[in-house]
Design a protein around this motif. Structure first.
Motif, PDB file in Angstrom:
ATOM      1  N   PRO A 192      -1.849 -12.719   5.075  1.00  0.00           N
ATOM      2  CA  PRO A 192      -2.321 -12.741   6.465  1.00  0.00           C
ATOM      3  C   PRO A 192      -1.330 -13.469   7.377  1.00  0.00           C
ATOM      4  N   ASN A 193      -0.922 -12.793   8.448  1.00  0.00           N
ATOM      5  CA  ASN A 193       0.064 -13.419   9.356  1.00  0.00           C
ATOM      6  C   ASN A 193      -0.135 -13.007  10.810  1.00  0.00           C
ATOM      7  N   ARG A 194      -1.244 -12.331  11.130  1.00  0.00           N
ATOM      8  CA  ARG A 194      -1.448 -11.831  12.492  1.00  0.00           C
ATOM      9  C   ARG A 194      -2.461 -12.647  13.272  1.00  0.00           C
ATOM     10  N   THR A 195      -3.574 -13.037  12.624  1.00  0.00           N
ATOM     11  CA  THR A 195      -4.653 -13.738  13.321  1.00  0.00           C
ATOM     12  C   THR A 195      -4.368 -15.232  13.320  1.00  0.00           C
ATOM     13  N   GLY A 196      -3.918 -15.735  14.467  1.00  0.00           N
ATOM     14  CA  GLY A 196      -3.562 -17.149  14.552  1.00  0.00           C
ATOM     15  C   GLY A 196      -2.174 -17.402  14.001  1.00  0.00           C
ATOM     16  N   PRO A 197      -1.638 -18.591  14.227  1.00  0.00           N
ATOM     17  CA  PRO A 197      -0.318 -18.920  13.685  1.00  0.00           C
ATOM     18  C   PRO A 197      -0.334 -18.934  12.159  1.00  0.00           C
ATOM     19  N   PHE A 198       0.597 -18.195  11.551  1.00  0.00           N
ATOM     20  CA  PHE A 198       0.693 -18.053  10.094  1.00  0.00           C
ATOM     21  C   PHE A 198      -0.585 -17.460   9.489  1.00  0.00           C
ATOM     22  N   GLY A 199      -1.395 -16.797  10.298  1.00  0.00           N
ATOM     23  CA  GLY A 199      -2.634 -16.215   9.788  1.00  0.00           C
ATOM     24  C   GLY A 199      -3.723 -17.230   9.512  1.00  0.00           C
ATOM     25  N   LEU A 200      -3.670 -18.425  10.116  1.00  0.00           N
ATOM     26  CA  LEU A 200      -4.631 -19.487   9.823  1.00  0.00           C
ATOM     27  C   LEU A 200      -6.054 -19.130  10.226  1.00  0.00           C
ATOM     28  N   LEU A 201      -6.214 -18.268  11.227  1.00  0.00           N
ATOM     29  CA  LEU A 201      -7.555 -17.909  11.696  1.00  0.00           C
ATOM     30  C   LEU A 201      -8.091 -16.657  11.014  1.00  0.00           C
TER      31      LEU A 201
END
Length: 454
Positions: free
Chosen positions: A70-79
């Motif tokens: 995951p890398n799209r939702t939030g920075p680095f995919g955090l969200l």
């Protein structure tokens, strides 16, 4: 005399004096707002741990499988984990027609609530001052606090079993039955791995066990117990390589096949909370709890004071969660008979023998015998037992395989059984859902098909 008191009196003075006072006299005297604040902090910590674990698992396994993750939702995919939770909440809640609706709805709650309760007795820091009140960084404590975790893990499996039973699906039912058999097998070995810790600490209180590790962590003194606990906690968490209750290959989704939306999210939440709870319990029993590692604690005198111990505690939990994720990305799922054999024929006998050895060593030490000679004889005896066990399994292993798997190359077994029927008997058949024929009888309804299983 209670078990804790008898253990303390049986131990030498150097060990017995490390046991703290009765937790009933030190806990429960905080003001109501402080108790509520602790509960709220524990709840928020567990929820954030679930989100962190999901993100870390997807990123790490993505790296291990040469994917981005995951890398799209939030920075680095955090969200991404938060977005997945919102998506689950907004999905349609489907309830099959023939289910037992009351049990079907209560099962996810019975699985998630015990996971939250278990964390209440975990100490995540020493006594600190909060708005002028001296309080321990722990929800509560009991003289038998570790047994509360075992009780809650036993209650959690009821949610899985009832979810499988109430779904009116043979796939879900088999998943629930697998989970019950798995928990019974591994919870006994897990409880046995705690006994050596109780013998060395002189208490079953979690805060007392942490206090007993002020000089040396139990992972060094009781490494076999730690090894057994690590294996059993993987079985308790129902994750790869022990995720037989789900079994996507043969049971579609196992016990939660018929669940969707928030009900499915509750099972998902319970799995990751159990991950954090099992990691925190391992940290408390074997890794010194909230105490800093030896290099840091020896160099820095204030490493175990104030709020710093919370950092060491969280780092230890993160390392255990990384260990869980690493195993999931590295090991394949074991076969069910291998899972049961490991629990009943390996872990339990080994745990019983280890407890007998530890109790003997403690008794001889109390009588003043030379510990070097005792340790040498114990190591020789343990090595001999391991060698004999391995030789016994090597001799019996081939015979068991010949008994379980029939010789299909011979064109059929005595009695006129066809090779195809032999293969079905030797394997692990999946209950037919919509099969047009079963036992030579035309079946058109799901009820007739499932009744043919009996």
């Amino acid at each position: 005399m209670s078990l804790s008191a008898s253990l303390v009196t049986a131990l030498p003075a150097s060990v017995a004096t490390t046991a703290p006072a009765d937790p009933a006299t030190t806990f429960g005297k905080d003001p109501w707002w402080l108790i509520g604040g602790k509960v709220l902090v524990i709840f928020a910590f567990l929820v954030l741990t679930v989100l962190m674990s999901m993100w870390m698992e997807r990123r790490l396994i993505g790296r291990m499988q040469l994917r981005v993750g995951p890398n799209r939702t939030g920075p680095f995919g955090l969200l991404q984990a938060l977005a997945d939770g919102i998506k689950l909440a907004l999905k349609e809640d489907i309830v099959p027609r023939q289910v037992d609706k009351v049990v079907f709805v209560l099962a996810p709650l019975m699985s998630a609530v015990p996971a939250f309760i278990s964390f209440a007795i975990i100490p995540f820091g020493p006594t600190v001052s909060i708005f002028g009140h001296e309080t321990a960084l722990q929800g509560t404590d009991l003289p038998v606090a570790v047994l509360l975790v075992l009780a809650m893990s036993s209650m959690g499996v009821y949610g899985i079993v009832l979810a499988g039973w109430s779904s009116m699906s043979p796939y879900s039912l088999l998943g629930g039955l697998r989970s019950s058999a798995q928990v019974i097998s591994y919870e006994i070995a897990m409880g046995l791995s705690f006994v050596a810790v109780f013998l060395f600490s002189g208490t079953m209180s979690t805060s007392g066990i942490v206090a007993a590790q002020a000089d040396k962590w139990f992972v060094l003194l009781l490494f076999p117990s730690f090894l057994v606990y690590v294996i059993t906690m993987m079985g308790e968490s129902n994750r790869i390589p022990f995720d037989l209750p789900e079994g996507e290959g043969e049971l579609v989704g196992g016990f939660h096949t018929e669940y969707s939306s928030l009900k499915f999210a509750m099972f998902f939440l319970a799995e990751y909370i159990n991950l954090a709870t099992l990691s925190a319990l391992a940290t408390t029993l074997f890794l010194g709890g909230w105490r800093a590692p030896a290099p840091i604690s020896t160099v820095w005198a204030g490493a175990n004071e104030g709020w710093w111990p919370v950092l060491w505690f969280v780092l230890k939990i993160v390392l255990f969660i990384f260990f869980f994720i690493w195993l999931r990305g590295s090991l394949p799922r074991v076969r069910y008979d291998q899972l049961m054999k490991l629990g009943w024929k390996v872990l339990m006998p080994f745990s019983l023998g280890w407890i007998l050895l530890v109790a003997t060593i403690r008794a001889l030490k109390n009588e003043g015998h030379d510990m070097g000679q005792i340790t040498l004889y114990a190591a020789i005896a343990l090595g001999a037992v391991i060698v004999v066990t391995l030789l016994w399994e090597m001799v019996r292993g081939g015979d068991e395989e010949k008994e379980i798997v029939p010789d299909l190359a011979a064109g059929g077994a005595p009695g006129g059984v066809a090779p195809a029927e032999q293969a079905a008997a030797a394997g692990f058949p999946v209950p037919p859902m919509d099969a047009p024929h079963y036992h030579g009888k035309t079946t058109t309804s799901r009820k007739e098909v499932t009744s043919g299983l009996h």
